[in-house]
Design an enzyme around this catalytic site. Structure first.
Site, mmCIF file in Angstrom:
data_model
loop_
_atom_site.group_PDB
_atom_site.id
_atom_site.type_symbol
_atom_site.label_atom_id
_atom_site.label_comp_id
_atom_site.label_asym_id
_atom_site.label_seq_id
_atom_site.Cartn_x
_atom_site.Cartn_y
_atom_site.Cartn_z
ATOM 1 N N CYS A 70 0.829 -1.210 0.000
ATOM 2 C CA CYS A 70 0.000 0.000 0.000
ATOM 3 C C CYS A 70 0.867 1.265 0.000
ATOM 4 O O CYS A 70 1.604 1.515 0.956
ATOM 5 C CB CYS A 70 -0.906 -0.048 1.230
ATOM 6 S SG CYS A 70 -1.745 1.493 1.632
ATOM 7 N N CYS A 73 0.163 3.686 2.842
ATOM 8 C CA CYS A 73 0.678 3.107 4.090
ATOM 9 C C CYS A 73 2.167 3.393 4.234
ATOM 10 O O CYS A 73 2.642 3.711 5.330
ATOM 11 C CB CYS A 73 0.450 1.595 4.127
ATOM 12 S SG CYS A 73 -1.286 1.101 4.123
#
Length: 146
Positions: A70, A73
């Site tokens: 991600c 993230c």
């Protein structure tokens, strides 16, 4: 909770420790494994330590639900680590890899990542989806500090 003490789970061995609330900034160590209870960095959550760290601790715990693939993230990771360094021991910080621990992510209905959640004694107090800049993260968390 007694106003004078806090129960705090050790991320390393799972032991539940009672510490004087006023002395939480003085480097408390686990009574069982002797490792520091606060390290100024996020704890890695697993099925094995989740109960001790999140459900059985009276400290507010901020959990970052994330995954290695991600992009947001990855952008959030240094911001979260800096918040841990600045805000412990008023809050505890932990990261849960949703790929490594899908059952825990599913238990909390994580639909998008990163998702930040604040827990106290296992109860969800707040949830925020998406990455936040440092100032906004710390402002959001200010209400949950001890």
């Amino acid at each position: 909770m007694n106003d004078d003490t806090l129960t705090l789970g050790c991320a390393h061995c799972g032991a539940i420790n009672r510490i004087p609330a006023a002395r939480r900034a003085h480097g408390p160590r686990c009574g069982k494994c002797k490792r520091p209870l606060f390290e100024g960095a996020p704890i890695t959550l697993t099925t094995a330590n989740f109960s001790a760290v999140v459900e059985r601790s009276q400290m507010p715990v901020v959990v970052d639900f994330w995954a290695s693939w991600c992009g947001p993230c990855k952008m959030m990771a240094p911001v979260f680590a800096q918040a841990a360094a600045r805000m412990e021991p008023d809050l505890r910080f932990a990261k849960l890899d949703t790929e490594a621990e899908p059952a825990l992510a599913g238990r909390f209905g994580i639909r998008s990542i990163p998702t930040l959640m604040v827990f106290r004694e296992g109860r969800e107090l707040a949830r925020q989806a998406g990455a936040l800049p440092q100032a906004q993260l710390e402002q959001w968390l200010a209400a949950y500090r001890l």
